[in-house]
Write an enzyme that holds these catalytic residues in place. Structure first.
Site, PDB file in Angstrom:
ATOM      1  N   LYS A 138     -27.189 -66.294  24.639  1.00  0.00           N
ATOM      2  CA  LYS A 138     -28.570 -66.767  24.700  1.00  0.00           C
ATOM      3  C   LYS A 138     -28.819 -67.879  23.682  1.00  0.00           C
ATOM      4  O   LYS A 138     -29.519 -68.861  23.972  1.00  0.00           O
ATOM      5  CB  LYS A 138     -29.540 -65.611  24.461  1.00  0.00           C
ATOM      6  CG  LYS A 138     -31.016 -66.027  24.436  1.00  0.00           C
ATOM      7  CD  LYS A 138     -31.468 -66.667  25.745  1.00  0.00           C
ATOM      8  CE  LYS A 138     -32.888 -67.215  25.651  1.00  0.00           C
ATOM      9  NZ  LYS A 138     -33.909 -66.169  25.561  1.00  0.00           N
ATOM     10  N   LYS A 146     -38.001 -70.733  16.642  1.00  0.00           N
ATOM     11  CA  LYS A 146     -37.366 -69.504  16.168  1.00  0.00           C
ATOM     12  C   LYS A 146     -35.945 -69.380  16.709  1.00  0.00           C
ATOM     13  O   LYS A 146     -34.995 -69.061  15.985  1.00  0.00           O
ATOM     14  CB  LYS A 146     -38.220 -68.301  16.584  1.00  0.00           C
ATOM     15  CG  LYS A 146     -37.665 -66.942  16.200  1.00  0.00           C
ATOM     16  CD  LYS A 146     -36.836 -66.278  17.291  1.00  0.00           C
ATOM     17  CE  LYS A 146     -37.654 -65.941  18.521  1.00  0.00           C
ATOM     18  NZ  LYS A 146     -36.839 -65.186  19.525  1.00  0.00           N
TER      19      LYS A 146
END
Length: 302
Positions: A171, A239
């Site tokens: 990811k 983030k």
């Protein structure tokens, strides 16, 4: 059909929980935010009053939370998932968090006798609504196969990519690719505009060639209209790129282009645009070229 405790009813979690309901699973959903619970209920998702109520009696608990500290607190903290999870029940975290944290969570749940997977997703809000997410799964192959059908209610691509933590590694790689594609799209638009080209026509041609990508397919309309209502917020991508950089440093990997794009994303977040869609990178590209102004805050106030 499984009894599913679903924790986290944000932009992604709400439609995901709704898709599990439509697939016939018994869902008990909870979110710390009242607004998330209300909006999930409007989608037909059964919402319960607390985390313990969502977890107890579930065959599997899924979390979809914003960041690593949230997962640690909800999964491992006092009155958390691990404390209330019944014997033989499994835990699947579909948040995007640090790979090291995913391995820590897996170790704790495995030691307590529970199957566990890290299964972050890609596809944004549209993919969550449509059930077409790409699911990158880390964990034992037998556990992945046990829950493959359930995960198939959430995504059309469900792939085991390795052992615990591997889903988060993949990811992170996905997020660096998406960010660089978005910046490439932003710079292409600025270049086309500088030459007075028909940008919409140009992007339609590029999309059909080697330069085509899902980023163009999904984000070109927002770039052309300046509608940056969030499908995936800049602050979340900021983030995620922090996770990429931290994981890269841990293994000595050098990612210069990712670092530059991360700086541009950070600039938007720092000036108060974190609530906008990540396609708002084009607004910054225009400003750097003297051809645009700061975008309207359709994603929320500065």
């Amino acid at each position: 059909m499984a009894v599913v405790g679903f924790v986290g009813l944000g932009v992604m979690g709400r439609p995901m929980a709704a898709n599990l309901v439509r697939a016939g699973h018994e869902v008990r959903a909870f979110s710390r935010g009242a607004a998330g619970r209300e909006r999930a209920a409007e989608l037909g998702v059964p919402v319960v009053g607390g985390l313990a109520e969502a977890v107890r009696g579930a065959d599997v608990v899924i979390t979809m939370l914003p960041d690593t500290p949230d997962v640690r607190a909800v999964a491992l903290g006092p009155d958390g998932v691990l404390e209330h999870l019944g014997a033989g029940a499994a835990y699947i975290d579909m948040s995007t968090i640090e790979p090291g944290a995913a391995r820590e969570v897996a170790e704790r749940f495995t030691a307590a006798g529970h199957d566990v997977l890290d299964a972050p997703v890609s596809g944004g809000e549209a993919g969550a609504r449509e059930g077409t997410l790409s699911v990158m799964v880390g964990g034992p192959e037998a556990v992945v196969e046990r829950w493959r059908e359930l995960l198939g209610a959430l995504g059309t691509t469900v792939v085991r990519v390795g052992d615990a933590g591997s889903g988060q590694v993949v990811k992170a790689a996905n997020q660096l690719v998406v960010a660089t594609h978005l910046q490439a799209l932003a710079e292409a638009v600025v270049f086309l505009e500088a030459h007075d080209a028909d940008v919409a026509t140009a992007l339609s041609v590029i999309a059909r060639g080697l330069g085509g990508s899902t980023v163009i397919d999904r984000k070109a309309a927002a770039v052309l209209t300046g509608d940056f209502a969030p499908g995936f917020r800049l602050d979340l991508h900021h983030k995620d790129l922090g996770i990429v950089q931290g994981a890269a440093r841990a293994r000595g990997a050098v990612l210069p282009v990712t670092g530059m794009v991360g700086t541009l994303v950070q600039a938007l977040v720092q000036r108060g645009d974190g609530g906008l869609d990540h396609s708002a990178l084009v607004a910054l590209a225009r400003e750097l070229n003297g051809s645009g102004s700061a975008p309207e805050q359709s994603g929320g106030p500065r």
